[in-house]
Write a protein that holds these residues in place. Structure first.
Motif, PDB file in Angstrom:
ATOM      1  N   ARG A  36      13.316  -1.213   9.167  1.00  0.00           N
ATOM      2  CA  ARG A  36      13.269  -1.995   7.934  1.00  0.00           C
ATOM      3  C   ARG A  36      12.483  -3.286   8.136  1.00  0.00           C
ATOM      4  NH1 ARG A  36      14.993  -2.493   2.981  1.00  0.00           N
ATOM      5  NH2 ARG A  36      15.664  -4.501   2.135  1.00  0.00           N
ATOM      6  N   ALA A  37      12.616  -3.895   9.302  1.00  0.00           N
ATOM      7  CA  ALA A  37      11.864  -5.124   9.581  1.00  0.00           C
ATOM      8  C   ALA A  37      10.364  -4.848   9.553  1.00  0.00           C
ATOM      9  CB  ALA A  37      12.279  -5.699  10.925  1.00  0.00           C
ATOM     10  N   LEU A  38       9.932  -3.725  10.146  1.00  0.00           N
ATOM     11  CA  LEU A  38       8.514  -3.382  10.152  1.00  0.00           C
ATOM     12  C   LEU A  38       8.018  -3.054   8.747  1.00  0.00           C
ATOM     13  CD1 LEU A  38       8.286  -1.209  13.408  1.00  0.00           C
ATOM     14  CD2 LEU A  38       7.416  -3.538  13.053  1.00  0.00           C
ATOM     15  N   GLU A  39       8.859  -2.400   7.941  1.00  0.00           N
ATOM     16  CA  GLU A  39       8.484  -2.108   6.560  1.00  0.00           C
ATOM     17  C   GLU A  39       8.283  -3.390   5.760  1.00  0.00           C
ATOM     18  OE1 GLU A  39      10.766   2.204   5.966  1.00  0.00           O
ATOM     19  OE2 GLU A  39      11.734   0.319   5.388  1.00  0.00           O
ATOM     20  N   ILE A  40       9.169  -4.365   5.964  1.00  0.00           N
ATOM     21  CA  ILE A  40       9.046  -5.637   5.255  1.00  0.00           C
ATOM     22  C   ILE A  40       7.782  -6.374   5.682  1.00  0.00           C
ATOM     23  CG2 ILE A  40      10.059  -7.948   5.082  1.00  0.00           C
ATOM     24  CD1 ILE A  40      12.792  -6.627   4.975  1.00  0.00           C
ATOM     25  N   LEU A  41       7.473  -6.351   6.975  1.00  0.00           N
ATOM     26  CA  LEU A  41       6.260  -7.012   7.458  1.00  0.00           C
ATOM     27  C   LEU A  41       5.008  -6.342   6.880  1.00  0.00           C
ATOM     28  CD1 LEU A  41       7.192  -7.637  11.199  1.00  0.00           C
ATOM     29  CD2 LEU A  41       7.229  -9.275   9.323  1.00  0.00           C
ATOM     30  N   ALA A  42       5.003  -5.011   6.814  1.00  0.00           N
ATOM     31  CA  ALA A  42       3.868  -4.294   6.223  1.00  0.00           C
ATOM     32  C   ALA A  42       3.711  -4.639   4.744  1.00  0.00           C
ATOM     33  CB  ALA A  42       4.053  -2.782   6.405  1.00  0.00           C
ATOM     34  N   PHE A  43       4.838  -4.746   4.048  1.00  0.00           N
ATOM     35  CA  PHE A  43       4.797  -5.107   2.629  1.00  0.00           C
ATOM     36  C   PHE A  43       4.212  -6.493   2.430  1.00  0.00           C
ATOM     37  CE2 PHE A  43       6.997  -7.420  -0.796  1.00  0.00           C
ATOM     38  CZ  PHE A  43       6.508  -6.720  -1.887  1.00  0.00           C
ATOM     39  N   MET A  44       4.593  -7.434   3.279  1.00  0.00           N
ATOM     40  CA  MET A  44       4.075  -8.791   3.162  1.00  0.00           C
ATOM     41  C   MET A  44       2.561  -8.836   3.340  1.00  0.00           C
ATOM     42  SD  MET A  44       6.977 -11.010   5.155  1.00  0.00           S
ATOM     43  CE  MET A  44       8.660 -11.140   4.534  1.00  0.00           C
ATOM     44  N   LEU A  94      -2.955  -7.797  -1.238  1.00  0.00           N
ATOM     45  CA  LEU A  94      -4.270  -7.440  -0.704  1.00  0.00           C
ATOM     46  C   LEU A  94      -5.325  -7.327  -1.793  1.00  0.00           C
ATOM     47  CD1 LEU A  94      -6.120  -6.546   1.606  1.00  0.00           C
ATOM     48  CD2 LEU A  94      -5.258  -4.219   1.308  1.00  0.00           C
ATOM     49  N   GLY A  95      -5.044  -6.539  -2.833  1.00  0.00           N
ATOM     50  CA  GLY A  95      -6.021  -6.353  -3.896  1.00  0.00           C
ATOM     51  C   GLY A  95      -6.320  -7.639  -4.637  1.00  0.00           C
ATOM     52  N   ILE A  99      -7.723  -0.546  -6.411  1.00  0.00           N
ATOM     53  CA  ILE A  99      -7.160   0.517  -5.574  1.00  0.00           C
ATOM     54  C   ILE A  99      -6.414  -0.070  -4.372  1.00  0.00           C
ATOM     55  CG2 ILE A  99      -7.751   2.496  -4.117  1.00  0.00           C
ATOM     56  CD1 ILE A  99     -10.147   2.974  -5.984  1.00  0.00           C
ATOM     57  N   ALA A 100      -6.954  -1.166  -3.814  1.00  0.00           N
ATOM     58  CA  ALA A 100      -6.344  -1.784  -2.633  1.00  0.00           C
ATOM     59  C   ALA A 100      -4.977  -2.381  -2.926  1.00  0.00           C
ATOM     60  CB  ALA A 100      -7.266  -2.866  -2.078  1.00  0.00           C
ATOM     61  N   ALA A 101      -4.655  -2.604  -4.209  1.00  0.00           N
ATOM     62  CA  ALA A 101      -3.365  -3.192  -4.568  1.00  0.00           C
ATOM     63  C   ALA A 101      -2.242  -2.153  -4.622  1.00  0.00           C
ATOM     64  CB  ALA A 101      -3.475  -3.895  -5.921  1.00  0.00           C
ATOM     65  N   ILE A 102      -2.579  -0.873  -4.583  1.00  0.00           N
ATOM     66  CA  ILE A 102      -1.574   0.178  -4.779  1.00  0.00           C
ATOM     67  C   ILE A 102      -0.635   0.370  -3.573  1.00  0.00           C
ATOM     68  CG2 ILE A 102      -1.276   2.667  -5.181  1.00  0.00           C
ATOM     69  CD1 ILE A 102      -3.811   2.567  -6.907  1.00  0.00           C
ATOM     70  N   PRO A 103      -1.111   0.392  -2.314  1.00  0.00           N
ATOM     71  CA  PRO A 103      -0.190   0.625  -1.187  1.00  0.00           C
ATOM     72  C   PRO A 103       0.985  -0.343  -1.132  1.00  0.00           C
ATOM     73  CG  PRO A 103      -2.459   0.842  -0.460  1.00  0.00           C
ATOM     74  CD  PRO A 103      -2.515   0.326  -1.856  1.00  0.00           C
ATOM     75  N   GLY A 104       0.749  -1.612  -1.438  1.00  0.00           N
ATOM     76  CA  GLY A 104       1.843  -2.583  -1.437  1.00  0.00           C
ATOM     77  C   GLY A 104       2.901  -2.240  -2.468  1.00  0.00           C
ATOM     78  N   LEU A 130       5.254   0.517  -1.229  1.00  0.00           N
ATOM     79  CA  LEU A 130       6.268   0.073  -0.264  1.00  0.00           C
ATOM     80  C   LEU A 130       7.500  -0.519  -0.940  1.00  0.00           C
ATOM     81  CD1 LEU A 130       4.255  -1.488   2.695  1.00  0.00           C
ATOM     82  CD2 LEU A 130       5.942   0.338   2.835  1.00  0.00           C
ATOM     83  N   LEU A 131       7.395  -0.876  -2.211  1.00  0.00           N
ATOM     84  CA  LEU A 131       8.565  -1.403  -2.924  1.00  0.00           C
ATOM     85  C   LEU A 131       9.705  -0.395  -2.964  1.00  0.00           C
ATOM     86  CD1 LEU A 131       6.928  -3.298  -5.928  1.00  0.00           C
ATOM     87  CD2 LEU A 131       8.210  -4.301  -4.045  1.00  0.00           C
ATOM     88  N   PHE A 132       9.386   0.897  -2.934  1.00  0.00           N
ATOM     89  CA  PHE A 132      10.441   1.907  -2.900  1.00  0.00           C
ATOM     90  C   PHE A 132      11.360   1.702  -1.706  1.00  0.00           C
ATOM     91  CE2 PHE A 132       7.320   4.238  -5.529  1.00  0.00           C
ATOM     92  CZ  PHE A 132       8.162   4.659  -6.550  1.00  0.00           C
ATOM     93  N   ARG A 133      10.804   1.154  -0.619  1.00  0.00           N
ATOM     94  CA  ARG A 133      11.573   0.969   0.621  1.00  0.00           C
ATOM     95  C   ARG A 133      12.162  -0.437   0.751  1.00  0.00           C
ATOM     96  NH1 ARG A 133      13.565   4.771   3.383  1.00  0.00           N
ATOM     97  NH2 ARG A 133      13.362   3.511   5.274  1.00  0.00           N
ATOM     98  N   VAL A 134      11.379  -1.465   0.446  1.00  0.00           N
ATOM     99  CA  VAL A 134      11.809  -2.830   0.760  1.00  0.00           C
ATOM    100  C   VAL A 134      12.498  -3.537  -0.400  1.00  0.00           C
ATOM    101  CG1 VAL A 134       9.948  -3.033   2.451  1.00  0.00           C
ATOM    102  CG2 VAL A 134       9.607  -3.921   0.151  1.00  0.00           C
TER     103      VAL A 134
END
Length: 446
Positions: free
Chosen positions: A230-238, A243-244, A418-423, A426-430
């Motif tokens: 979960r910590a790594l997921e939160i860091l990836a989300f940040m 980004l976009g 398009i670059a704004a979509i991955p973040g 990740l909301l489904f997880r964080v």
């Protein structure tokens, strides 16, 4: 039954000394960054510097992404005056005032390397100021004031952009660049005065016993509290959430210039049409979060942010039209204001109050990574890569399918969307939509 106290706490939070302090912390924190991302690019472009070189100037923001490396030093060691936080606040304010004023004494055509070094120095002192201001703000704000306090900080942060992004550009049409930079540097004085007038936080935790503890304990606490995955997921989300948006605004001022707008037009129309909707969005975001919670705000505001990035696509096609420019930017920065407010509140919520300086430095550094590394490539994405001056980079982009002449502004902003979509994914997880709000948790416990 719980609504009246909640309303009362909101108004009490809006009108107290802590919120006034947040105004000054936001202004001082934002001004040096806007010097680097709006005033310096406009100055360089006006002096005939290529877009690719201007884009590479984003790399001078590396201190913002690595500030967690020296944040333990500022957490562990206290200067012999003003206290643990205020001493560092005063020193960094003074250094920024001097370095910003010195920038305008240089000639871009003759001293581009020196300008890059000085810009990196400004970024270092600015990042250092962010470390101590973020920690101080987190320490003086009780948990129930985090959303509104950070909203006010973000809004003041954006208002500071009026100085290098609007006032300075207007002045540049009537006076010399060296005078412009001196005037902008003097706007660090309000933060210096605030530093001398406020007191240290009564909740200021005891400094770490050693530099080793200052480095290790904040990271150890974060991963132990949340678990590794979960910590790594939160860091990836940040890293991914903004980004976009960050890419879309990276070359905004050169974009306006290329569309044919004059500096005064950019200063008056473009900057103000962007600023005030962002402020309105920030205020609305802070108030709405009280009702719907941070998680739902991240979802709703993130979707608005993605949709409004497409406004730049329309503007690139429309060309030089002041009315269209104002409408597009108003909608875009309304989304930016909403998204940033929710994002900053999420970052603050993810910290532990005993480790504010280093954890906030780490989290905000991750949020700044796109602005530094991804944005450094934006000039190449728009104009393409010269195979003679950058053969390896040309090979890399060619392998990705980038045309030799670049994407151009229209396709570049489609890529930003398009670059704004991955973040968002990740909301489904964080930050799942169905998570209860703080008010719901209190009601359930009763």
């Amino acid at each position: 039954m719980d609504l009246p106290p909640a309303k009362e706490s909101i108004w009490q939070a809006l009108f107290n000394k802590r919120m006034l302090i947040c105004v000054f912390t936001g202004f001082s924190s934002g001004l040096p960054l806007y010097v680097l991302i709006t005033l310096v690019p406009a100055w360089l472009r006006k002096e005939g510097i290529d877009l690719a070189d201007i884009g590479l100037f984003a790399l001078i923001g590396i201190p913002y992404t690595w500030k967690f490396i020296w944040s333990p030093v500022m957490d562990r060691y206290q200067l012999p005056f003003l206290g643990r936080r205020r001493g560092w606040m005063l020193v960094t304010h003074i250094c920024l005032l001097i370095s910003i004023a010195l920038m305008g004494q240089l000639e871009p055509a003759l001293s581009i390397g020196v300008i890059a070094y000085l810009a990196a120095v400004i970024a270092f002192f600015s990042a250092s100021l962010d470390i101590v201001l973020d920690a101080y703000r987190r320490e003086i704000l009780p948990d129930q004031e985090l959303g509104l306090g950070n909203s006010i900080h973000v809004n003041a942060y954006r208002i500071s952009g009026l100085i290098p992004g609007s006032l300075a550009l207007i002045l540049a049409d009537y006076t010399t660049w060296d005078t412009v930079f001196v005037i902008v540097g003097l706007f660090m004085l309000p933060g210096m005065i605030m530093t001398l007038l406020v007191s240290e936080s009564s909740l200021n935790a005891r400094p770490p016993l050693s530099l080793r503890d200052a480095v290790i304990e904040p990271f150890k606490e974060f991963f132990q509290r949340l678990g590794r995955l979960r910590a790594l997921e939160i860091l990836a989300f940040m890293f991914l959430y903004k980004l976009g948006d960050s890419m879309a605004t990276a070359l905004a001022t050169p974009f306006y210039i290329d569309l044919g707008f004059e500096l005064t037009e950019i200063g008056i129309v473009a900057k103000n049409a962007a600023l005030w909707p962002a402020i309105i969005g920030g205020i609305l975001g802070g108030l709405l979060m009280v009702k719907i919670g941070i998680n739902k705000a991240l979802w709703l505001f993130g979707l608005v942010q993605i949709i409004t990035i497409l406004g730049f696509v329309a503007l690139a096609e429309a060309g030089n039209n002041l009315v269209y420019l104002a409408i597009v930017l108003a909608l875009e920065y309304l989304g930016v204001g909403l998204g940033t407010t929710a994002f900053v509140a999420f970052i603050a919520r993810s910290t532990h109050r005993d480790f504010t300086a280093t954890q906030l430095a780490l989290f905000t550094a991750l949020a700044a990574l796109p602005r530094t590394f991804a944005n450094a490539l934006t000039g190449f994405l728009v104009e393409g890569v010269n195979p003679e001056t950058n053969p390896h980079l040309h090979t890399f982009f060619s392998a990705l399918g980038l045309p030799d002449g670049g994407l151009g502004w229209t396709h570049f902003y489609i890529l930003c969307t398009i670059a704004a979509i991955p973040g968002m994914l990740l909301l489904f997880r964080v930050a799942p939509w169905s998570a209860p709000t703080p008010a719901q948790k209190i009601a359930h416990s009763q």
